[in-house]
Design a protein around this motif. Structure first.
Motif, PDB file in Angstrom:
ATOM      1  N   ASP A  26       0.827  -1.210   0.000  1.00 54.32           N
ATOM      2  CA  ASP A  26       0.000   0.000   0.000  1.00 54.32           C
ATOM      3  C   ASP A  26       0.862   1.261   0.000  1.00 54.32           C
ATOM      4  OD1 ASP A  26      -2.199  -1.633   0.034  1.00 54.32           O
ATOM      5  OD2 ASP A  26      -2.683  -1.305   2.149  1.00 54.32           O
ATOM      6  N   THR A  27       1.976   1.218   0.726  1.00 56.80           N
ATOM      7  CA  THR A  27       2.877   2.367   0.788  1.00 56.80           C
ATOM      8  C   THR A  27       3.492   2.651  -0.581  1.00 56.80           C
ATOM      9  OG1 THR A  27       3.396   1.999   3.115  1.00 56.80           O
ATOM     10  CG2 THR A  27       5.006   3.246   1.826  1.00 56.80           C
ATOM     11  N   VAL A  28       3.972   1.609  -1.238  1.00 60.64           N
ATOM     12  CA  VAL A  28       4.570   1.772  -2.564  1.00 60.64           C
ATOM     13  C   VAL A  28       3.512   2.244  -3.557  1.00 60.64           C
ATOM     14  CG1 VAL A  28       5.792   0.611  -4.439  1.00 60.64           C
ATOM     15  CG2 VAL A  28       6.284  -0.012  -2.077  1.00 60.64           C
ATOM     16  N   PHE A  29       2.320   1.680  -3.464  1.00 63.01           N
ATOM     17  CA  PHE A  29       1.204   2.062  -4.334  1.00 63.01           C
ATOM     18  C   PHE A  29       0.907   3.552  -4.217  1.00 63.01           C
ATOM     19  CE2 PHE A  29      -3.350   2.646  -5.119  1.00 63.01           C
ATOM     20  CZ  PHE A  29      -3.525   1.987  -6.329  1.00 63.01           C
ATOM     21  N   ALA A  30       0.865   4.055  -2.999  1.00 63.47           N
ATOM     22  CA  ALA A  30       0.526   5.461  -2.771  1.00 63.47           C
ATOM     23  C   ALA A  30       1.661   6.395  -3.200  1.00 63.47           C
ATOM     24  CB  ALA A  30       0.194   5.682  -1.297  1.00 63.47           C
ATOM     25  N   LEU A  31       2.873   6.089  -2.787  1.00 61.43           N
ATOM     26  CA  LEU A  31       4.002   6.983  -3.071  1.00 61.43           C
ATOM     27  C   LEU A  31       4.313   7.080  -4.559  1.00 61.43           C
ATOM     28  CD1 LEU A  31       6.458   6.100  -0.160  1.00 61.43           C
ATOM     29  CD2 LEU A  31       5.074   8.169  -0.418  1.00 61.43           C
ATOM     30  N   SER A  32       4.070   5.988  -5.311  1.00 61.95           N
ATOM     31  CA  SER A  32       4.383   5.982  -6.735  1.00 61.95           C
ATOM     32  C   SER A  32       3.167   6.294  -7.603  1.00 61.95           C
ATOM     33  CB  SER A  32       4.968   4.625  -7.141  1.00 61.95           C
ATOM     34  OG  SER A  32       4.002   3.589  -6.986  1.00 61.95           O
ATOM     35  N   SER A  33       2.118   6.824  -6.998  1.00 61.02           N
ATOM     36  CA  SER A  33       0.879   7.095  -7.717  1.00 61.02           C
ATOM     37  C   SER A  33       1.013   8.261  -8.686  1.00 61.02           C
ATOM     38  CB  SER A  33      -0.254   7.400  -6.734  1.00 61.02           C
ATOM     39  OG  SER A  33       0.007   8.633  -6.072  1.00 61.02           O
ATOM     40  N   ALA A  34       0.098   8.325  -9.630  1.00 59.83           N
ATOM     41  CA  ALA A  34       0.079   9.431 -10.582  1.00 59.83           C
ATOM     42  C   ALA A  34      -0.193  10.751  -9.874  1.00 59.83           C
ATOM     43  CB  ALA A  34      -0.990   9.176 -11.647  1.00 59.83           C
ATOM     44  N   GLU A  35      -1.013  10.706  -8.821  1.00 60.61           N
ATOM     45  CA  GLU A  35      -1.345  11.933  -8.103  1.00 60.61           C
ATOM     46  C   GLU A  35      -0.108  12.551  -7.458  1.00 60.61           C
ATOM     47  OE1 GLU A  35      -5.074   9.462  -8.297  1.00 60.61           O
ATOM     48  OE2 GLU A  35      -2.945   9.086  -7.963  1.00 60.61           O
ATOM     49  N   VAL A  36       0.700  11.724  -6.805  1.00 56.20           N
ATOM     50  CA  VAL A  36       1.926  12.233  -6.180  1.00 56.20           C
ATOM     51  C   VAL A  36       2.929  12.654  -7.252  1.00 56.20           C
ATOM     52  CG1 VAL A  36       3.900  11.597  -4.738  1.00 56.20           C
ATOM     53  CG2 VAL A  36       1.596  10.887  -4.073  1.00 56.20           C
ATOM     54  N   PHE A  37       3.006  11.883  -8.323  1.00 55.28           N
ATOM     55  CA  PHE A  37       3.902  12.226  -9.434  1.00 55.28           C
ATOM     56  C   PHE A  37       3.568  13.606  -9.990  1.00 55.28           C
ATOM     57  CE2 PHE A  37       4.890  12.376 -13.972  1.00 55.28           C
ATOM     58  CZ  PHE A  37       6.232  12.008 -13.984  1.00 55.28           C
ATOM     59  N   ASP A  38       2.280  13.860 -10.226  1.00 55.85           N
ATOM     60  CA  ASP A  38       1.860  15.162 -10.759  1.00 55.85           C
ATOM     61  C   ASP A  38       2.147  16.287  -9.772  1.00 55.85           C
ATOM     62  OD1 ASP A  38       0.997  14.024 -13.096  1.00 55.85           O
ATOM     63  OD2 ASP A  38      -1.122  14.011 -12.565  1.00 55.85           O
ATOM     64  N   LEU A  39       1.885  16.031  -8.505  1.00 53.24           N
ATOM     65  CA  LEU A  39       2.124  17.044  -7.470  1.00 53.24           C
ATOM     66  C   LEU A  39       3.593  17.479  -7.453  1.00 53.24           C
ATOM     67  CD1 LEU A  39       1.105  18.636  -4.948  1.00 53.24           C
ATOM     68  CD2 LEU A  39       1.749  16.637  -3.594  1.00 53.24           C
ATOM     69  N   LEU A  40       4.482  16.498  -7.530  1.00 53.48           N
ATOM     70  CA  LEU A  40       5.906  16.802  -7.413  1.00 53.48           C
ATOM     71  C   LEU A  40       6.509  17.336  -8.710  1.00 53.48           C
ATOM     72  CD1 LEU A  40       7.078  13.731  -5.281  1.00 53.48           C
ATOM     73  CD2 LEU A  40       6.629  16.047  -4.498  1.00 53.48           C
ATOM     74  N   THR A  41       6.183  16.708  -9.836  1.00 49.34           N
ATOM     75  CA  THR A  41       6.844  17.088 -11.091  1.00 49.34           C
ATOM     76  C   THR A  41       6.167  18.253 -11.796  1.00 49.34           C
ATOM     77  OG1 THR A  41       5.580  15.470 -12.398  1.00 49.34           O
ATOM     78  CG2 THR A  41       7.670  14.725 -11.425  1.00 49.34           C
ATOM     79  N   GLN A  42       4.852  18.403 -11.606  1.00 47.82           N
ATOM     80  CA  GLN A  42       4.140  19.498 -12.271  1.00 47.82           C
ATOM     81  C   GLN A  42       3.929  20.679 -11.328  1.00 47.82           C
ATOM     82  OE1 GLN A  42       0.656  18.274 -14.516  1.00 47.82           O
ATOM     83  NE2 GLN A  42       1.596  16.336 -15.087  1.00 47.82           N
ATOM     84  N   ASP A  43       3.261  20.437 -10.220  1.00 46.94           N
ATOM     85  CA  ASP A  43       2.944  21.531  -9.304  1.00 46.94           C
ATOM     86  C   ASP A  43       4.196  22.104  -8.632  1.00 46.94           C
ATOM     87  OD1 ASP A  43       0.379  20.954 -10.004  1.00 46.94           O
ATOM     88  OD2 ASP A  43      -0.166  19.987  -8.132  1.00 46.94           O
TER      89      ASP A  43
END
Length: 216
Positions: A177-194
């Motif tokens: 669950d931890t890996v699933f959440a941390l590598s999610s598209a939502e977190v990816f967008d937050l970090l790389t786009q926002d």
């Protein structure tokens, strides 16, 4: 003798037809992916996809059958990054990651893989989530993709456990669950786009965070 002369020609023509059919399929998928991301699923018609791909709408239907099937195929090809039929977990980059015997390197490879995958997939996830709110068929597709993604995270965690025990304070399910959440598209967008993180910053953060949370 005539048969010997004719057979190579028929084989050649058959090969050309197959090649042309595959090029047509790829052109339709590229057109559909672009238009789905730009206009949204509901606002994209088969006719518009055909026009962008340079084929008749009848050809789009003949190749894919329906718009939901076309979307599902767009998702599948975007995930792997090409049009080959090789199953995802048999892909060379996945196999290379799972072959790592050093847990630190295994996590680092995984983080790099996730950057590449989410660079392609995050727009698709955004499309699916926005469309799923009003389309039950797309909602079912999204749930299936998320289930498959969770299974993929379990493959990674199982691979990690083959080379090292997990941190005592975390169970296997919590690790998945931890890996699933941390590598999610939502977190990816937050970090790389926002937040404007670079590829190196994202990979360093994901690999470092996973090491701290998963490894002893």
């Amino acid at each position: 003798a005539l048969a010997l002369i004719a057979n190579p020609k028929r084989s050649y023509n058959s090969s050309r037809r197959k090649q042309q059919a595959e090029l047509t399929r790829q052109a339709i998928l590229e057109a559909a992916r672009h238009m789905f991301e730009q206009r949204g699923y509901a606002n994209t018609t088969i006719e518009a996809i055909g026009q962008k791909a340079g084929v008749a709408p009848e050809t789009v239907y003949a190749v894919f059958g329906s718009k939901p099937v076309l979307l599902r195929t767009v998702v599948e090809t975007t995930l792997v990054g090409d049009y080959e039929s090789t199953p995802f977990f048999e892909r060379p980059f996945i196999q290379e990651t799972l072959r790592q015997t050093n847990p630190q390197l295994l996590v680092q490879h995984f983080a790099g893989d996730m950057y590449q995958i989410m660079t392609r997939m995050s727009p698709v996830f955004s499309l699916l989530r926005s469309t799923a709110k009003t389309d039950s068929e797309i909602m079912a597709l999204l749930h299936k993709i998320l289930k498959n993604r969770q299974e993929g995270m379990a493959v990674f965690v199982n691979g990690l456990q083959k080379v090292t025990p997990l941190r005592e304070s975390i169970s296997q399910k919590q690790a998945v669950d931890t890996v699933f959440a941390l590598s999610s598209a939502e977190v990816f967008d937050l970090l790389t786009q926002d937040m404007g993180w670079s590829k190196e910053q994202y990979i360093d953060w994901l690999s470092g965070t996973l090491r701290r949370l998963l490894l002893p």
